[in-house]
Enzyme design. Structure first.
Site, PDB file in Angstrom:
ATOM      1  N   LYS A 201      74.237  11.207   4.585  1.00 31.66           N
ATOM      2  CA  LYS A 201      74.625  10.105   5.396  1.00 31.66           C
ATOM      3  C   LYS A 201      73.447   8.813   5.585  1.00 31.66           C
ATOM      4  CE  LYS A 201      74.968   8.554   9.713  1.00 31.66           C
ATOM      5  NZ  LYS A 201      74.823   7.131   9.153  1.00 31.66           N
ATOM      6  N   GLU A 204      73.873   3.123   8.118  1.00 32.09           N
ATOM      7  CA  GLU A 204      75.182   2.393   8.068  1.00 32.09           C
ATOM      8  C   GLU A 204      74.720   0.917   7.988  1.00 32.09           C
ATOM      9  OE1 GLU A 204      74.028   4.170  10.471  1.00 32.09           O
ATOM     10  OE2 GLU A 204      74.749   3.377  12.505  1.00 32.09           O
ATOM     11  N   ARG A 205      73.516   0.709   8.076  1.00 30.12           N
ATOM     12  CA  ARG A 205      72.925  -0.697   8.163  1.00 30.12           C
ATOM     13  C   ARG A 205      72.503  -1.170   6.619  1.00 30.12           C
ATOM     14  NH1 ARG A 205      69.493  -1.594  13.384  1.00 30.12           N
ATOM     15  NH2 ARG A 205      69.038   0.711  13.299  1.00 30.12           N
ATOM     16  N   CYS A 309      57.483   3.597   9.807  1.00 31.55           N
ATOM     17  CA  CYS A 309      57.145   4.641  11.057  1.00 31.55           C
ATOM     18  C   CYS A 309      55.817   4.807  10.826  1.00 31.55           C
ATOM     19  CB  CYS A 309      57.933   5.900  10.566  1.00 31.55           C
ATOM     20  SG  CYS A 309      57.517   6.692   8.898  1.00 31.55           S
ATOM     21  N   GLU A 409      57.946   1.638  21.023  1.00 35.07           N
ATOM     22  CA  GLU A 409      57.697   1.398  19.741  1.00 35.07           C
ATOM     23  C   GLU A 409      58.390   0.125  19.490  1.00 35.07           C
ATOM     24  OE1 GLU A 409      60.384   3.631  17.027  1.00 35.07           O
ATOM     25  OE2 GLU A 409      58.547   3.648  15.679  1.00 35.07           O
TER      26      GLU A 409
HETATM   27  P1  NAD Z   1      68.464   5.110  14.449  1.00 36.87           P
HETATM   28  O1  NAD Z   1      67.969   6.405  15.094  1.00 36.87           O
HETATM   29  O2  NAD Z   1      68.986   4.211  14.932  1.00 36.87           O
HETATM   30  O3  NAD Z   1      69.437   5.669  13.097  1.00 36.87           O
HETATM   31  C1  NAD Z   1      69.235   6.674  12.351  1.00 36.87           C
HETATM   32  C2  NAD Z   1      70.339   7.375  11.942  1.00 36.87           C
HETATM   33  O4  NAD Z   1      70.829   7.982  13.138  1.00 36.87           O
HETATM   34  C3  NAD Z   1      71.239   6.551  11.456  1.00 36.87           C
HETATM   35  O5  NAD Z   1      72.031   7.351  10.236  1.00 36.87           O
HETATM   36  C4  NAD Z   1      72.466   6.257  12.672  1.00 36.87           C
HETATM   37  O6  NAD Z   1      73.835   6.229  12.076  1.00 36.87           O
HETATM   38  C5  NAD Z   1      72.329   7.800  13.220  1.00 36.87           C
HETATM   39  N1  NAD Z   1      72.223   7.233  14.932  1.00 36.87           N
HETATM   40  C6  NAD Z   1      71.788   6.239  15.292  1.00 36.87           C
HETATM   41  N2  NAD Z   1      72.170   6.527  16.759  1.00 36.87           N
HETATM   42  C7  NAD Z   1      72.878   7.600  16.960  1.00 36.87           C
HETATM   43  C8  NAD Z   1      73.223   8.283  18.045  1.00 36.87           C
HETATM   44  N3  NAD Z   1      72.995   7.780  19.404  1.00 36.87           N
HETATM   45  N4  NAD Z   1      73.918   9.524  17.702  1.00 36.87           N
HETATM   46  C9  NAD Z   1      73.969   9.877  16.654  1.00 36.87           C
HETATM   47  N5  NAD Z   1      73.716   9.527  15.536  1.00 36.87           N
HETATM   48  C10 NAD Z   1      72.989   8.356  15.711  1.00 36.87           C
HETATM   49  O7  NAD Z   1      67.174   4.780  13.594  1.00 36.87           O
HETATM   50  P2  NAD Z   1      66.861   3.596  12.635  1.00 36.87           P
HETATM   51  O8  NAD Z   1      66.710   2.207  13.684  1.00 36.87           O
HETATM   52  O9  NAD Z   1      67.754   3.485  11.465  1.00 36.87           O
HETATM   53  O10 NAD Z   1      65.396   3.506  12.209  1.00 36.87           O
HETATM   54  C11 NAD Z   1      64.054   3.431  12.920  1.00 36.87           C
HETATM   55  C12 NAD Z   1      63.688   4.550  13.567  1.00 36.87           C
HETATM   56  O11 NAD Z   1      63.327   5.517  12.659  1.00 36.87           O
HETATM   57  C13 NAD Z   1      62.301   4.185  14.257  1.00 36.87           C
HETATM   58  O12 NAD Z   1      62.118   4.701  15.278  1.00 36.87           O
HETATM   59  C14 NAD Z   1      61.234   4.811  13.277  1.00 36.87           C
HETATM   60  O13 NAD Z   1      59.881   5.084  13.901  1.00 36.87           O
HETATM   61  C15 NAD Z   1      62.113   6.036  12.929  1.00 36.87           C
HETATM   62  N6  NAD Z   1      61.682   6.540  11.691  1.00 36.87           N
HETATM   63  C16 NAD Z   1      60.700   7.700  11.677  1.00 36.87           C
HETATM   64  C17 NAD Z   1      60.156   8.154  10.342  1.00 36.87           C
HETATM   65  C18 NAD Z   1      59.420   9.273  10.377  1.00 36.87           C
HETATM   66  O14 NAD Z   1      59.167   9.777   9.363  1.00 36.87           O
HETATM   67  N7  NAD Z   1      58.769   9.776  11.539  1.00 36.87           N
HETATM   68  C19 NAD Z   1      60.634   7.404   9.164  1.00 36.87           C
HETATM   69  C20 NAD Z   1      61.225   6.417   9.312  1.00 36.87           C
HETATM   70  C21 NAD Z   1      61.656   5.682  10.333  1.00 36.87           C
END
Ligand code: NAD
Length: 526
Positions: A201, A204-205, A309, A409
């Site tokens: 998956k 979605e953005r 990240c 963050e």
């Molecule tokens: P996000 O958590 O909003 O979304 C990630 C995924 O989770 C998406 O596919 C989304 O559809 C799903 N999702 C979002 N909210 C959800 C919920 N409440 N319930 C179930 N599924 C949900 O993250 P983002 O904004 O797309 O990415 C940025 C974040 O990712 C930052 O916090 C960044 O630090 C983190 N990140 C971490 C790493 C790492 O390796 N530690 C790497 C890249 C990004």
């Protein structure tokens, strides 16, 4: 046949609009993003769709379906069926597919990078880096024969014990927006090379790069159903973390989603690895190479508009190193904020107006709480892209660990500077932070560096290196609040995550037929 497929991939007749800057069958410009189920790109029957907007212009690039339960079920069914034969495919065949896939990705680098610029906003060179860092994982999986080697020992007369790493079955990958190619590539190549089938998956953005990768998998002959791509948000995630056919879940994203996903997946008996948020510190000692340290911090704080990240979001200046902050401001000011395809652009827009708004509010909170905003990127003018979600490089000085700008963050081009008196104080600050993705030290003192390396509580340590993301012969080793689970992404840890270790003890007696009588005591093999 394969050669033909690959060369045709680059011609518009094979894949509609496969040229640079043009979209493929999987996602048509202004059209809809398809599902990829059982080797076919299919239009979703969803009643709800999510607009993907170009962050520099707000134009709708594509629309992403919230997959229906029937579609999700079909994808899981396809992956379950495909597993039966894929797990039996010889390891050399799977290795060959990884070699073919890496070749295909390399040949489509520009196409992938342009999709990332259009949907995610990062500048073109950085988008290529996004693809390249993922490609390196695929390349490492060409060594799957080495990774899967087991152990064997004769443990007693005529008796051997050996280990076998077996695939788990259907696994799922749930991705964030910030690395549309690299993070899917942390997941499915390792899953597939080890004999699993996968439900992916994308965010979605910005699902475009993942769809292109699926297309490349199809074109190099990865069998139908081995990789499926589904879309949506919470409901799709709840399906992937709850369905009994899914044996393991890989997640990368923010804390809220990650905690929910980790708890839900593990409570349903699945393995889960979840990389979460971060607040990465750079500790700068006054004996550091000044020019190198300043450039490293500016690059790592503002590159990708801070949406990495492993971005350096906090700089901790020890003693007189604090005098370098004005130079950091000057170099940050010179960075060019622009659309990702513009020549000379250093940083592009943030992903959404909401993300921009949140970062802007955190900058304001810093001023309100007593810090000094030395460089304020709010309201930056980007004449060619008046509607973009742009935030210019921002430098906050005099922050304390109690302030919101330090606690949260920000995930934008904002560097929070903290001044401390000693390395002890710097280490205490870094170690008290709830996150533990990465931390770097800049110094020319071997003993300070060594002390930092051994005492800092962060999973990925840089010594005069700003973004110490390990190459895939290692693994991505975030810890503390930046990781849930115990087996990291890619490298040996990634292979362990996607496999079950089996030990086999076999006994082939030389003197068959000699009666020994039943032994009821615990065998000790001595
Ligand atoms: P996000 O958590 O909003 O979304 C990630 C995924 O989770 C998406 O596919 C989304 O559809 C799903 N999702 C979002 N909210 C959800 C919920 N409440 N319930 C179930 N599924 C949900 O993250 P983002 O904004 O797309 O990415 C940025 C974040 O990712 C930052 O916090 C960044 O630090 C983190 N990140 C971490 C790493 C790492 O390796 N530690 C790497 C890249 C990004």
């Amino acid at each position: 046949m394969k050669q033909l497929a690959l060369s045709m991939l680059r011609t518009p007749s094979r894949v509609a609009g496969a040229g640079v800057g043009v979209r493929s069958l999987a996602t048509k410009a202004g059209g809809t993003t398809k599902l990829f189920i059982n080797g076919e790109f299919v239009e979703s029957q969803a009643s709800e769709w999510i607009d993907v907007r170009n962050p520099a212009t707000q134009e709708v690039v594509t629309r992403v379906p919230r997959s229906t339960q029937k579609e999700l079920d079909e994808a899981a069914h396809s992956a379950e069926l495909a597993f039966k034969s894929w797990r039996r495919t010889s390891i050399l065949t799977r290795q060959r597919k990884m070699l073919d896939l890496q070749h295909a990705i390399r040949g489509n680098m520009d196409r992938l990078a342009h999709s990332i610029v259009a949907e995610q906003g990062k500048v073109l060179g950085d988008a290529r880096g996004d693809v390249l860092r993922g490609l390196q994982v695929v390349e490492s999986m060409a060594g799957i024969t080495e990774y899967l080697l087991g152990h064997k020992l004769e443990v007693s007369a005529d008796m051997d014990t050996y280990t076998v790493r077996e695939p788990l079955g259907v696994v799922a990958g749930i991705c964030p927006f910030n690395f549309p190619a690299m993070i899917p590539l942390w997941m499915f190549p390792v899953a597939l090379a080890t004999g699993n089938t996968c439900l992916l998956k994308p965010s979605e953005r910005d699902p475009g790069a993942a769809m292109m990768l699926a297309e490349l998998c199809r074109d190099v002959g990865i069998p139908d159903g081995v990789l499926n791509v589904v879309h949506g948000s919470h409901e799709t995630v709840d399906f992937l973390t709850g369905d009994p056919r899914v044996r393991a879940v890989s997640f990368v994203g923010g804390d809220k989603a990650g905690k929910h996903i980790y708890e839900r997946a593990t409570s349903h008996g699945k393995r889960c690895q979840a990389n979460l948020g971060a607040k990465n510190h750079a500790v700068v000692l006054a004996d550091a190479d000044r020019d190198h340290a300043i450039n490293a911090i500016v690059g790592a704080a503002f590159g990708a508009a801070g949406q990495r990240c492993m971005a350096l979001s906090v700089a901790v200046f020890v003693g007189e190193a604090g005098d370098w902050i004005p130079e950091i401001v000057e170099r940050a000011r010179r960075l060019r904020v622009d659309g990702g395809l513009e020549e000379g652009a250093d940083l592009g827009p943030m992903i959404s107006p909401q993300a921009l708004q949140r970062a802007s509010e955190l900058i304001q909170s810093a001023a309100d709480e007593g810090a000094t905003v030395l460089l304020d990127g709010r309201g930056v003018q980007v004449p060619k892209y008046p509607n973009g979600n742009f935030l210019g490089p921002t430098v906050i000085d005099g922050a304390t660990s109690a302030m919101q700008c330090y606690q949260q963050e920000i995930f934008g081009p904002v560097l929070t500077c903290v001044r401390v008196a000693s390395l002890d104080e710097a280490l205490a600050l870094v170690n008290s932070n709830r996150y533990g993705n990465g931390a770097s030290v800049f110094t020319q003192s071997g003993s300070s560096a060594r002390r930092f390396q051994s005492e800092v509580e962060a999973g990925q340590v840089g010594i005069n290196v700003p973004i110490p993301v390990p190459l895939p012969m290692f693994s991505f080793t975030g810890n503390k609040g930046s990781f849930l689970g115990d087996t990291n992404f890619y490298g040996r840890a990634g292979v362990s995550f996607y496999t079950q270790l089996k030990t086999v003890t076999s006994h082939w007696r030389r003197q068959a037929g000699v009666a020994e009588g039943a032994a009821v005591h615990m065998p000790t093999h001595t």
